[in-house]
Write a protein that holds these residues in place. Structure first.
Motif, short mmCIF file in Angstrom:
data_model
loop_
_atom_site.label_atom_id
_atom_site.label_comp_id
_atom_site.label_asym_id
_atom_site.label_seq_id
_atom_site.Cartn_x
_atom_site.Cartn_y
_atom_site.Cartn_z
N ALA A 191 0.87 -1.18 0.00
CA ALA A 191 0.00 0.00 0.00
C ALA A 191 0.90 1.23 0.00
N ASP A 192 1.09 1.81 -1.16
CA ASP A 192 1.97 2.97 -1.35
C ASP A 192 1.12 4.22 -1.09
N THR A 193 0.90 4.49 0.18
CA THR A 193 -0.15 5.42 0.60
C THR A 193 0.04 6.82 0.06
N GLY A 194 1.25 7.38 0.16
CA GLY A 194 1.48 8.74 -0.28
C GLY A 194 1.37 8.93 -1.78
N ASN A 195 1.53 7.84 -2.53
CA ASN A 195 1.32 7.88 -3.97
C ASN A 195 -0.09 7.45 -4.36
N ARG A 196 -0.93 7.20 -3.38
CA ARG A 196 -2.36 6.86 -3.57
C ARG A 196 -2.53 5.71 -4.55
N ARG A 197 -1.83 4.61 -4.26
CA ARG A 197 -1.89 3.45 -5.15
C ARG A 197 -1.48 2.20 -4.39
N VAL A 198 -1.68 1.06 -5.01
CA VAL A 198 -1.21 -0.22 -4.51
C VAL A 198 -0.33 -0.85 -5.58
N LEU A 199 0.84 -1.32 -5.18
CA LEU A 199 1.79 -1.94 -6.11
C LEU A 199 1.86 -3.44 -5.87
N GLY A 200 1.99 -4.20 -6.94
CA GLY A 200 2.10 -5.65 -6.83
C GLY A 200 3.24 -6.22 -7.64
N TRP A 201 3.97 -7.17 -7.04
CA TRP A 201 5.07 -7.87 -7.72
C TRP A 201 4.72 -9.35 -7.79
N ARG A 202 4.64 -9.89 -8.99
CA ARG A 202 4.40 -11.31 -9.15
C ARG A 202 5.65 -12.09 -8.73
N GLY A 203 5.40 -13.25 -8.14
CA GLY A 203 6.52 -14.08 -7.73
C GLY A 203 7.05 -13.79 -6.34
N GLY A 204 6.33 -12.96 -5.57
CA GLY A 204 6.76 -12.69 -4.20
C GLY A 204 7.71 -11.51 -4.10
N LEU A 205 8.50 -11.49 -3.03
CA LEU A 205 9.42 -10.37 -2.81
C LEU A 205 10.34 -10.17 -4.00
N PRO A 206 10.42 -8.95 -4.52
CA PRO A 206 11.28 -8.71 -5.68
C PRO A 206 12.73 -8.44 -5.28
N GLU A 207 13.58 -8.47 -6.25
CA GLU A 207 14.95 -8.00 -6.05
C GLU A 207 14.93 -6.47 -5.96
N PRO A 208 15.85 -5.87 -5.21
CA PRO A 208 15.89 -4.41 -5.11
C PRO A 208 15.96 -3.75 -6.48
N GLY A 209 15.17 -2.69 -6.66
CA GLY A 209 15.18 -1.93 -7.89
C GLY A 209 14.23 -2.42 -8.96
N ALA A 222 3.55 6.98 -13.11
CA ALA A 222 4.04 8.31 -12.75
C ALA A 222 2.98 9.16 -12.06
N SER A 223 1.74 8.72 -12.04
CA SER A 223 0.64 9.50 -11.46
C SER A 223 0.48 9.19 -9.99
N ARG A 224 0.06 10.20 -9.20
CA ARG A 224 -0.06 10.00 -7.76
C ARG A 224 -1.13 10.88 -7.11
N GLU A 225 -2.11 11.34 -7.86
CA GLU A 225 -3.14 12.20 -7.29
C GLU A 225 -4.18 11.39 -6.52
N GLU A 226 -4.78 12.02 -5.51
CA GLU A 226 -5.87 11.38 -4.79
C GLU A 226 -7.01 11.05 -5.74
N ASN A 227 -7.51 9.82 -5.62
CA ASN A 227 -8.63 9.39 -6.45
C ASN A 227 -8.42 9.71 -7.93
N ARG A 228 -7.20 9.53 -8.37
CA ARG A 228 -6.83 9.72 -9.78
C ARG A 228 -7.10 11.15 -10.26
N GLY A 229 -7.18 12.11 -9.32
CA GLY A 229 -7.48 13.48 -9.69
C GLY A 229 -8.92 13.70 -10.07
N GLU A 230 -9.78 12.74 -9.71
CA GLU A 230 -11.19 12.82 -10.06
C GLU A 230 -12.04 12.61 -8.81
#
Length: 398
Positions: A191-209, A222-230
């Motif tokens: 839960a990437d709260t400050g970017n107002r999104r949720v990120l997912g990596w397939r295969g479990g924990l990713p390698e750094p970067g 690249a977008s990070r507005e609350e409620n997609r700016g809408e």
């Protein structure tokens, strides 16, 4: 510790003794400083047994882990504590059990933390959302000694970097206040709260970067507005804070929109949610701060936890600003409309579904809550990070 009664107001209506709204849940173990007759204030000097505004908790049959957020550290118990105020076995993020302050009391972020929140143990690895350092820390094994440094950092180029979005533009490999973590099936979710999104990596924990495979809640990485700016809708977040579910369901506690969103099955890309709790529809984000509450409404639900065992399923939601935990029982997560809008089966820490006072507008008791920020379900036990009371309570269903 100083005990101080800070709030006396109208008394909550007495519950009908013939109606058990708890479903058999009752507090079992109290971790943190006791506060008979008043508010639990944090100690001026931390100890292994006292906490300051804990915001995340995890436990299983081997470990209990607490994000002691106000002390900028993580506490770990090897084995589930079986007595009140039991000291932690391990302190992480601080050089000892009496130091507090961001970045290890000023020693630096390499082995320090800044408001850790989400905590998780998965396949023997400890995962911590170090929220205000904008990163995820990983230990390959749950440490057995204090001040043990993490093995991996996600979201930053190295252990010394702490800028939002790694000091660059928002991307699928960076974070801004990551508050929640989960592994559901084979996908690692943040839960990437400050970017107002949720990120997912397939295969479990990713390698750094490695960039996320899934960006949920924004039109692009690249977008990070609350409620997609809408206006609020089924494909957006205001403050996504906690993640739970199982292989057929992803649930996100969208605290800022006062709701829990669900996807069945979990999404493999950005798409609208098809399940909803806490609001009458996907385009409403009402708080309802005044008047009687209900079992199908939330005010800032900062945490959710699901436990599925065999044919049974249970969901708990920390309805944070209503100072309660709501619990849904039964296998209600299948079908086209099996659970949308359904009121909770049980309410913990309040005499009824209409009540919402901090500590029931009275003194701290073992079964009262003040701003619960984190919860974790495991079988017939429930751990609650009772942030406003500076403690963790372990409840048991009897």
């Amino acid at each position: 510790m100083t005990s101080l009664t800070v709030r006396m107001g109208r008394a909550a209506a007495a519950p009908d003794p013939a109606v058990d709204l708890t479903g058999g849940w009752a507090p079992q173990t109290w971790l943190g400083a006791p506060a008979p007759g008043g508010l639990a204030l944090p100690s001026a000097t931390p100890t292994r047994a006292w906490m300051y505004s804990p915001r995340g908790v995890y436990f299983d049959d081997r470990y209990l882990v607490v994000a002691d957020s106000g002390n900028h550290r993580v506490l770990a118990w090897h084995g589930l504590p079986d007595r009140d105020s039991q000291p932690a076995d391990v302190v992480l993020g601080q050089p000892d059990d009496t130091t507090e302050g961001r970045a290890a009391g000023g020693r630096g972020p390499e082995n320090g933390m800044n408001l850790p929140t989400g905590v998780l143990v998965h396949d023997g690895r400890l995962i911590v959302a170090d929220a205000w350092h904008h990163r995820i820390l990983v230990w390959h094994t749950v440490p057995e000694t204090d001040w043990c440094p993490p093995d991996l950092v996600l979201g930053q180029p190295d252990f010394g970097a702490v800028e939002p979005n790694a000091g660059t533009e928002c991307s699928a490999a960076t974070f801004y206040w990551p508050f929640g973590v989960a592994i559901i099936g084979s996908v690692f979710w943040v839960a990437d709260t400050g970017n107002r999104r949720v990120l997912g990596w397939r295969g479990g924990l990713p390698e750094p970067g490695r960039p996320a495979d899934i960006v949920l809640g924004q039109p692009d990485s690249a977008s990070r507005e609350e409620n997609r700016g809408e206006s609020v809708g089924p494909a957006s977040f205001r403050w996504p804070h906690a993640i739970t579910g199982h292989e057929g369901l992803l649930l996100v506690a969208d605290a800022g929109d006062h709701r829990v969103l669900g996807w069945t099955p979990p999404p493999d890309g950005d798409r609208p949610a098809d399940r909803l709790l806490g609001q009458p529809d996907f385009h409403t984000a009402g708080e309802w701060p005044y008047g009687p509450q209900r079992g199908d409404r939330f005010r800032f639900p900062y945490a959710a936890s699901m436990d599925a065992a065999g044919d049974s399923t249970r969901l708990a939601v920390a309805d944070t600003a209503n100072n309660r935990v709501l619990v849904w029982d039964g296998d209600i997560w299948t079908g086209d409309d099996a659970w949308d809008g359904r009121a909770a089966d049980h309410v913990l820490a309040q005499p009824g579904f209409a009540d919402n006072g901090e500590n029931r507008w009275s003194a701290v008791t073992p079964d009262s809550l003040c701003w619960p920020y984190g919860i974790w379900l495991h079988g017939d036990r429930l751990a609650v990070a009772d942030s406003g009371n500076n403690r963790v309570m372990i409840w048991r269903r009897t």
